[in-house]
Scaffold this active site. Structure first.
Site, PDB file in Angstrom:
ATOM      1  N   LEU A   1       0.869  -1.160   0.000  1.00 15.54           N
ATOM      2  CA  LEU A   1       0.000   0.000   0.000  1.00 15.54           C
ATOM      3  C   LEU A   1       0.912   1.218   0.000  1.00 15.54           C
ATOM      4  O   LEU A   1       1.784   1.341   0.859  1.00 15.54           O
ATOM      5  CB  LEU A   1      -0.919   0.017   1.220  1.00 15.54           C
ATOM      6  CG  LEU A   1      -1.926   1.178   1.234  1.00 15.54           C
ATOM      7  CD1 LEU A   1      -2.925   1.033   0.091  1.00 15.54           C
ATOM      8  CD2 LEU A   1      -2.652   1.248   2.571  1.00 15.54           C
TER       9      LEU A   1
ATOM     10  N   ASN B   1       2.012  -3.611  -9.311  1.00 13.60           N
ATOM     11  CA  ASN B   1       1.919  -2.585 -10.348  1.00 13.60           C
ATOM     12  C   ASN B   1       2.066  -3.193 -11.741  1.00 13.60           C
ATOM     13  O   ASN B   1       1.309  -2.873 -12.669  1.00 13.60           O
ATOM     14  CB  ASN B   1       3.009  -1.530 -10.163  1.00 13.60           C
ATOM     15  CG  ASN B   1       2.905  -0.771  -8.863  1.00 13.60           C
ATOM     16  OD1 ASN B   1       1.883  -0.796  -8.197  1.00 13.60           O
ATOM     17  ND2 ASN B   1       3.981  -0.098  -8.502  1.00 13.60           N
TER      18      ASN B   1
ATOM     19  N   GLU C   1      12.023  -7.062  -5.134  1.00 14.22           N
ATOM     20  CA  GLU C   1      11.429  -6.628  -3.870  1.00 14.22           C
ATOM     21  C   GLU C   1      10.964  -7.814  -3.029  1.00 14.22           C
ATOM     22  O   GLU C   1      10.336  -7.616  -1.996  1.00 14.22           O
ATOM     23  CB  GLU C   1      10.270  -5.670  -4.126  1.00 14.22           C
ATOM     24  CG  GLU C   1      10.728  -4.314  -4.620  1.00 14.22           C
ATOM     25  CD  GLU C   1       9.626  -3.282  -4.700  1.00 14.22           C
ATOM     26  OE1 GLU C   1       9.947  -2.086  -4.626  1.00 14.22           O
ATOM     27  OE2 GLU C   1       8.443  -3.656  -4.839  1.00 14.22           O
TER      28      GLU C   1
ATOM     29  N   ASN D   1      17.055   0.625 -14.869  1.00 18.61           N
ATOM     30  CA  ASN D   1      17.240   2.037 -15.168  1.00 18.61           C
ATOM     31  C   ASN D   1      18.739   2.346 -15.192  1.00 18.61           C
ATOM     32  O   ASN D   1      19.574   1.449 -15.004  1.00 18.61           O
ATOM     33  CB  ASN D   1      16.460   2.927 -14.194  1.00 18.61           C
ATOM     34  CG  ASN D   1      16.944   2.808 -12.756  1.00 18.61           C
ATOM     35  OD1 ASN D   1      18.090   2.421 -12.488  1.00 18.61           O
ATOM     36  ND2 ASN D   1      16.080   3.135 -11.811  1.00 18.61           N
TER      37      ASN D   1
ATOM     38  N   GLY E   1      14.289   7.472 -18.137  1.00 18.22           N
ATOM     39  CA  GLY E   1      13.290   8.467 -17.795  1.00 18.22           C
ATOM     40  C   GLY E   1      12.746   9.164 -19.022  1.00 18.22           C
ATOM     41  O   GLY E   1      12.430   8.531 -20.037  1.00 18.22           O
TER      42      GLY E   1
ATOM     43  N   GLY F   1      14.020   8.390 -22.628  1.00 19.62           N
ATOM     44  CA  GLY F   1      13.654   7.201 -23.384  1.00 19.62           C
ATOM     45  C   GLY F   1      14.299   5.930 -22.882  1.00 19.62           C
ATOM     46  O   GLY F   1      14.551   5.767 -21.686  1.00 19.62           O
TER      47      GLY F   1
ATOM     48  N   ASP G   1       7.138   0.768 -13.874  1.00 19.42           N
ATOM     49  CA  ASP G   1       6.427  -0.512 -13.848  1.00 19.42           C
ATOM     50  C   ASP G   1       5.504  -0.652 -15.055  1.00 19.42           C
ATOM     51  O   ASP G   1       5.356  -1.751 -15.614  1.00 19.42           O
ATOM     52  CB  ASP G   1       5.629  -0.642 -12.550  1.00 19.42           C
ATOM     53  CG  ASP G   1       6.542  -0.765 -11.339  1.00 19.42           C
ATOM     54  OD1 ASP G   1       7.643  -1.335 -11.477  1.00 19.42           O
ATOM     55  OD2 ASP G   1       6.167  -0.284 -10.253  1.00 19.42           O
TER      56      ASP G   1
ATOM     57  N   ARG H   1      -0.500  10.789 -14.342  1.00 19.68           N
ATOM     58  CA  ARG H   1      -1.486  10.626 -13.268  1.00 19.68           C
ATOM     59  C   ARG H   1      -0.788  10.235 -11.981  1.00 19.68           C
ATOM     60  O   ARG H   1       0.286   9.637 -12.000  1.00 19.68           O
ATOM     61  CB  ARG H   1      -2.524   9.551 -13.649  1.00 19.68           C
ATOM     62  CG  ARG H   1      -3.376   9.925 -14.848  1.00 19.68           C
ATOM     63  CD  ARG H   1      -4.558   8.980 -14.980  1.00 19.68           C
ATOM     64  NE  ARG H   1      -4.186   7.664 -15.460  1.00 19.68           N
ATOM     65  CZ  ARG H   1      -4.288   7.268 -16.727  1.00 19.68           C
ATOM     66  NH1 ARG H   1      -4.735   8.108 -17.648  1.00 19.68           N
ATOM     67  NH2 ARG H   1      -3.947   6.038 -17.082  1.00 19.68           N
TER      68      ARG H   1
END
Length: 281
Positions: free
Chosen positions: A11, A42, A134, A175, A198, A201, A229, A262
């Site tokens: 959460l 995700n 994770e 990344n 990022g 690209g 994700d 968003r």
């Protein structure tokens, strides 16, 4: 298209603040929101929304947060039969600070995610598999070892992994920071390696040679929390659908761009139609 995701469920407690704090600094004036999260969850939700049939294997606590953490996936039809409830550990929580440009800082309390063990996994994982880092490494490596199909390893957050995992993965996604951590070891296997950058690209490599690159369409970023994700889910869906590397990268960059417009890692997961509309201009 069947994808099994073995990964974390959290959460997310998201504080949108005027700026991100420096070490020792307190920043006031933030607003708080709660969203389902966890890299595994995700990616599972994003892949489902992009057209895959997805099963998630993970673990939540026996607490009120677990319902919130699973709600969006349940609504979208992600198969949650592989999610177990831990009566001794809480649902994982991510504490996220976001600034007005969409940049973020994240601290994760793993909770029940720490107790996803190899014993929870099926002996044979059919179809495609997506893993991240994770969960306990032994569980991640067991999942990869039991997979019979396409394997995507999102090596985030960066940490030690076995040579066997690097060689088994058909696709590794990292990344720039994670790529620097792993160095040349990423390219020792025969699979493809995607490095995301990022807003700049992403590039795809095979055996260290760049084979394709793409930049995302311009968007007004609000929160980058779930963009990576969404990218991972989209690149897997695209490659499984048979897109060539350049097309797949463009599709994934567009998915990440939509997600960045968003707030919230899972509420921002893009619909297939949104990605295609952004690509169409």
């Amino acid at each position: 298209m069947r994808i099994t995701v073995v990964g974390s469920i959290n959460l997310d407690l998201v504080a949108t603040a005027p700026s991100l704090p420096a070490p020792g600094e307190t920043v006031t004036g933030a607003t708080l929101a709660r969203h389902p999260g966890g890299k595994g969850a995700n990616q599972a939700l994003a892949a489902e929304k992009l057209g895959a049939e997805v099963c998630l294997i993970g673990r939540v606590g026996d607490d009120a947060m677990s319902g919130e953490a699973l709600a969006l996936m349940a609504d979208m039809g992600v198969d949650l039969s592989g999610v177990e409830t831990d009566v001794a550990a809480p649902t994982g929580v991510a504490l996220i600070a976001v600034d007005p440009s969409g940049e973020n800082q994240i601290v994760v309390a793993a909770g029940a995610n720490h107790f996803v063990t190899p014993e929870q996994l099926p002996q044979r994982i059919e179809g495609a598999l997506i893993v991240q880092l994770e969960l306990p490494l032994a569980t991640v490596e067991a999942a990869v070892g039991r997979s019979t199909g396409f394997v995507c390893a999102n090596l985030a957050p960066a940490g030690p992994v076995s040579e066997a995992l690097l060689r088994r993965a058909d696709l590794i996604v990292v990344n720039e920071i994670e790529a620097a951590y792993y160095g040349d070891s990423l390219h020792r296997g025969g699979g493809r390696v995607v490095v995301t950058k990022g807003a700049k690209g992403a590039s795809m490599y095979q055996r260290g040679v760049e084979m394709a690159w793409a930049t995302p369409p311009a968007v007004e970023a609000v929160d980058a929390t779930g963009a990576g994700d969404a990218f991972v889910a989209a690149i897997v869906v695209a490659l499984l659908e048979g897109m060539d590397p350049a097309e797949a990268l463009k599709f994934a960059c567009a998915a990440g761009a939509v997600a960045a417009t968003r707030a919230g890692a899972q509420p921002s997961a893009p619909e297939r139609e949104e990605v295609e509309a952004l690509l169409a201009g």
